[in-house]
Design an enzyme around this catalytic site. Sequence first.
Site, PDB file in Angstrom:
ATOM      1  N   VAL A  16      15.879   1.372  11.313  1.00 27.83           N
ATOM      2  CA  VAL A  16      15.501   1.431  12.274  1.00 27.83           C
ATOM      3  C   VAL A  16      14.624   0.622  12.857  1.00 27.83           C
ATOM      4  O   VAL A  16      13.925   0.000  14.459  1.00 27.83           O
ATOM      5  CB  VAL A  16      16.132   2.389  12.945  1.00 27.83           C
ATOM      6  CG1 VAL A  16      15.168   2.371  15.263  1.00 27.83           C
ATOM      7  CG2 VAL A  16      17.286   2.773  13.695  1.00 27.83           C
ATOM      8  N   ASP A  34       5.493   6.214   7.539  1.00 32.04           N
ATOM      9  CA  ASP A  34       6.727   6.460   6.738  1.00 32.04           C
ATOM     10  C   ASP A  34       6.274   7.522   5.412  1.00 32.04           C
ATOM     11  O   ASP A  34       5.235   7.399   4.828  1.00 32.04           O
ATOM     12  CB  ASP A  34       7.613   5.431   6.234  1.00 32.04           C
ATOM     13  CG  ASP A  34       8.875   5.811   6.054  1.00 32.04           C
ATOM     14  OD1 ASP A  34       9.988   5.190   6.697  1.00 32.04           O
ATOM     15  OD2 ASP A  34       9.458   6.694   4.903  1.00 32.04           O
ATOM     16  N   ARG A  39       8.097   2.500  -0.256  1.00 29.02           N
ATOM     17  CA  ARG A  39       8.514   1.612   0.601  1.00 29.02           C
ATOM     18  C   ARG A  39       7.804   1.014   1.961  1.00 29.02           C
ATOM     19  O   ARG A  39       7.028   0.211   1.719  1.00 29.02           O
ATOM     20  CB  ARG A  39       8.879   2.181   1.517  1.00 29.02           C
ATOM     21  CG  ARG A  39       9.816   1.717   3.571  1.00 29.02           C
ATOM     22  CD  ARG A  39      10.046   0.920   3.135  1.00 29.02           C
ATOM     23  NE  ARG A  39      10.985   0.273   4.548  1.00 29.02           N
ATOM     24  CZ  ARG A  39      11.702  -0.573   4.911  1.00 29.02           C
ATOM     25  NH1 ARG A  39      12.188  -1.921   3.503  1.00 29.02           N
ATOM     26  NH2 ARG A  39      12.177  -0.871   5.709  1.00 29.02           N
ATOM     27  N   THR A  95      19.528  11.175  11.715  1.00 31.87           N
ATOM     28  CA  THR A  95      19.976  12.405  11.746  1.00 31.87           C
ATOM     29  C   THR A  95      21.199  12.731  10.986  1.00 31.87           C
ATOM     30  O   THR A  95      22.283  12.348  11.569  1.00 31.87           O
ATOM     31  CB  THR A  95      19.853  12.347  13.526  1.00 31.87           C
ATOM     32  OG1 THR A  95      21.171  11.421  13.529  1.00 31.87           O
ATOM     33  CG2 THR A  95      18.989  12.735  14.380  1.00 31.87           C
ATOM     34  N   THR A 130      19.504   9.838  17.064  1.00 29.48           N
ATOM     35  CA  THR A 130      20.469   9.758  17.876  1.00 29.48           C
ATOM     36  C   THR A 130      20.919  11.041  17.106  1.00 29.48           C
ATOM     37  O   THR A 130      20.950  11.761  16.880  1.00 29.48           O
ATOM     38  CB  THR A 130      21.952   8.994  16.994  1.00 29.48           C
ATOM     39  OG1 THR A 130      21.541   8.034  17.036  1.00 29.48           O
ATOM     40  CG2 THR A 130      23.100   9.444  18.138  1.00 29.48           C
ATOM     41  N   CYS A 270      26.479   5.683  11.515  1.00 29.00           N
ATOM     42  CA  CYS A 270      25.985   6.159  12.969  1.00 29.00           C
ATOM     43  C   CYS A 270      27.012   6.817  13.391  1.00 29.00           C
ATOM     44  O   CYS A 270      27.756   7.321  13.517  1.00 29.00           O
ATOM     45  CB  CYS A 270      25.635   4.776  14.083  1.00 29.00           C
ATOM     46  SG  CYS A 270      23.877   4.634  13.653  1.00 29.00           S
ATOM     47  N   ARG A 341      24.391   3.365   3.150  1.00 23.82           N
ATOM     48  CA  ARG A 341      24.541   5.434   3.581  1.00 23.82           C
ATOM     49  C   ARG A 341      25.844   5.508   3.822  1.00 23.82           C
ATOM     50  O   ARG A 341      26.657   4.784   4.890  1.00 23.82           O
ATOM     51  CB  ARG A 341      23.646   5.552   4.733  1.00 23.82           C
ATOM     52  CG  ARG A 341      21.947   5.561   3.740  1.00 23.82           C
ATOM     53  CD  ARG A 341      21.476   5.277   5.538  1.00 23.82           C
ATOM     54  NE  ARG A 341      21.064   4.211   5.829  1.00 23.82           N
ATOM     55  CZ  ARG A 341      20.483   4.003   7.488  1.00 23.82           C
ATOM     56  NH1 ARG A 341      19.943   4.746   7.884  1.00 23.82           N
ATOM     57  NH2 ARG A 341      21.000   3.114   8.295  1.00 23.82           N
TER      58      ARG A 341
END
Length: 434
Positions: A16, A34, A39, A95, A130, A270, A341
């Site tokens: 995202v 981050d 990364r 989240t 979210t 999600c 994930r």
Amino acid sequence: MNLSDKKIAVIGLGYVGLPLAVEFGKKFPTVGFDINTVRIDQLQKGEDVTLEVENEYLKSVVVDNPMAINNRGLYCTSSIGDMSDCNVFIVTVPTPTDKYNRPVLTPLVKSSETVAAVLKKGDIVIYESTVYPGVTEDECVPVLEANSGLKYNEDFFVGYSPERINPGDKEHTVTKILKVTSGSTPEIADVVDAIYREVIIAGTHKAPSIKVAEAAKVIENSQRDINIAFVNELSKIFNRLGIDTLEVLEAAGTKWNFLPFKPGLVGGHCIGVDPYYLAQKAQEVGYHPEIILAGRRLNDGMGAYVATEVVKCMLKKDIAITSSKVLMLGITFKENCPDIRNSRAIDIINELKTYDIQVDVFDPWANEEEVKHEYGIDLITSFEALDKASYDGVVLGVAHNSYLELDIAGLRKENSVMYDVKGIWPKDQIDARL
């Protein structure tokens, strides 16, 4: 509205955060933060292993030191101090839920503490993660206040603009998806909306409050989850009736208002997670959500159901189950994407293993080290490495485009089972499909 004084920090550079930070970096001086130093090193070299941003595009925006950011540009860092002169902070951390499917707000709390360390008077903190309605103001704001010594809506302000990224989707990219925005005061709502309008070509929708924006996001994925649960239940029913589910859906889809959902595994960060956030909040206020949780239970059980159906097909062909070998095609949570994930393909694999079946997993999109770390599986990433013609069963769990080009016959024994979860292979070449 003059936005020339805005310097943006994006906290969390995953699926995202990175695409968003890159787009902001084209218009504003932007810092991407981050805690994953590996990364950061990759991004500074212009490499995105998530494949959400093309490397050449990334290199055109990324600068090699914070002093190189003038009117625009993106500097990626793991140092909190590099965000000290930013005045708009956008939080895009995950989240997740725990093993009991309860919301885990730790990433949000930790990132709020990080932001608070550099928060100043007049700054704006925007959350994209979210959450259930109320998290931004009831959970995150107190952390910002406690760790900064500043007062909410006097010294600093917040906004909420839920992410709508679809990992792996090269058509509906971040700038082409309409953005819901909101702010803690009417004036700040206007500023937040104006900031996003600078990069979102699809436009924005300004919600009347932060809680409305939070609720809108969480029901988007809950609605999709319930619709998929419905067709998954239809698949179970039609399987018992000897009817092909996809043929039924094709026929029903000729009506203009029939929703085009298909049965399948519901994973990812999600759809398979967000309904639990809404359910948690509902229970806190004394309401037990029936449809939402029923849909979750049904979808969470689809992996075990598929494995059981595969075993039934093998038994019908007199295949000795406990000495059999099955090839699982796909471990990512969706097609043409490296994201593993919350992949529900693992449920099929684990259930097959309870029958003492040996399971090989082939996925050219997934990362070997990540799969080994997350699931303890030694991944096969090339077609050449497969033990061809040795499999008693082949299960297609993810609809990668490359699987359409596979020599199906060359993967299986003469009397083996082919099961297509995604319905992408020709019906006459498989034994069953979901």
